[in-house]
Design a protein around this motif. Structure first.
Motif: not given
Length: 316
Positions: A50-51, A53-54, A56-57, A104, A108, A112, A194, A198, A210
């Motif tokens: 999750w971190r 992915l955040a 990445w955003l 966002e 996220s 996730d 968003w 990505l 991921q």
């Protein structure tokens, strides 16, 4: 809530609660502890995913903040109705308070969750291929033959091919992003920023991270289920449980009731019956797996560090 509680009550009445309790009372403590540790590893890996992915955003957060917030989400899922909904909203709100726009932040958490389920299906497909090809003792070839399907070898190749296709599909989707998502058009479509983020920030590298994170998470989760089966003295091959875990874990996320109780047990009965499990043993394994998040909820008491708000991402 009423449907989930009624379903759980019906299942317990059907399988005789005293028998389920008797099975759980005789569970091997060593295997129970191994399952708890494996489940804990899966949650920590999920927090890392999750971190990532955040970040990445466009909104990185330190692990020292992400991990306790994630486990607060786990605790919320246990005590709030709606399965994973309450905890996911809590996580999104936490990111928003750190400065991430609400859209966002929500994206996220949704992505996730999708990433985890995507990895689960991929792992299940690979496990099915392995079971059909190398381990006839799992029982899956016999089930397939009774259904009159193609040979186990061809079905194994099909399962592995499906897993490979699913693994590359997210990256392919980002690479073929239509041109109208880029440039000035984004100014008129802020809800799509968003996706542009990505697609334009190392999609191959981040998709691989991921995917790796999701496979680690689901491998740990299946291992926790495997340890539960060993704990009650009804072991099954790991790859067979990896296949059965797909419907069990998916139905546990259906937004009814608390913590997946009821839907998870129903799925366990249906998924483990072809592997020779009686209903009481299937429910016992499912209940044991469901108790792990309750133990993890204690980590929600870990203090969340006061981190200054990250600068809000304005797009590229």
């Amino acid at each position: 809530m009423a449907v989930a509680l009624a379903l759980l009550g019906a299942i317990l009445a059907w399988v005789q609660p005293d028998r389920v309790l008797s099975i759980l009372a005789q569970a091997d403590p060593g295997w129970v502890l191994a399952g708890l540790l494996s489940s804990l590893l899966g949650n920590v890996a999920s927090a890392w995913r999750w971190r990532d992915l955040a970040a990445w955003l466009g909104h990185p957060a330190p692990l020292s903040w992400i991990v306790p917030v994630y486990f607060r989400g786990v605790a919320a899922n246990v005590v709030l109705p709606g399965a994973v909904v309450g905890g996911d909203m809590l996580r999104a709100w936490g990111l928003h308070r750190r400065g991430m726009p609400v859209l966002e932040a929500g994206v996220s958490v949704v992505l996730d969750r999708v990433s985890g389920l995507w990895g689960l299906v991929i792992l299940g497909s690979l496990a099915l291929g392995a079971g059909l090809w190398w381990a006839p003792a799992t029982g899956w070839p016999a089930v397939v033959q009774r259904l009159g399907a193609v040979s186990a070898g061809w079905l194994a190749l099909l399962a592995v091919g499906a897993a490979v296709g699913m693994a590359v599909l997210p990256y392919a989707a980002l690479r073929v992003t239509p041109r109208w998502l880029a440039g000035w058009a984004l100014l008129r479509r802020p809800a799509l920023r968003w996706w542009h983020r990505l697609a334009s920030h190392q999609p191959g590298w981040h998709c691989a991270r991921q995917m790796a994170g999701s496979l680690v998470v689901q491998t740990a989760s299946v291992t926790a289920l495997y340890c539960g089966a060993r704990a009650i003295g009804a072991p099954l091959p790991w790859e067979a449980l990896a296949v059965a875990a797909v419907p069990i874990f998916v139905l546990a996320t259906v937004p009814v009731g608390f913590g997946g109780w009821g839907t998870r047990e129903a799925a366990a009965i249906a998924a483990l019956a072809p592997l020779g499990y009686d209903a009481s043993s299937a429910v016992a394994v499912s209940v044991l797996y469901g108790l792990y998040p309750l133990a993890h909820s204690a980590l929600a008491l870990w203090p969340v560090p006061q981190v200054g708000q990250a600068p809000a991402h304005r797009g590229d």
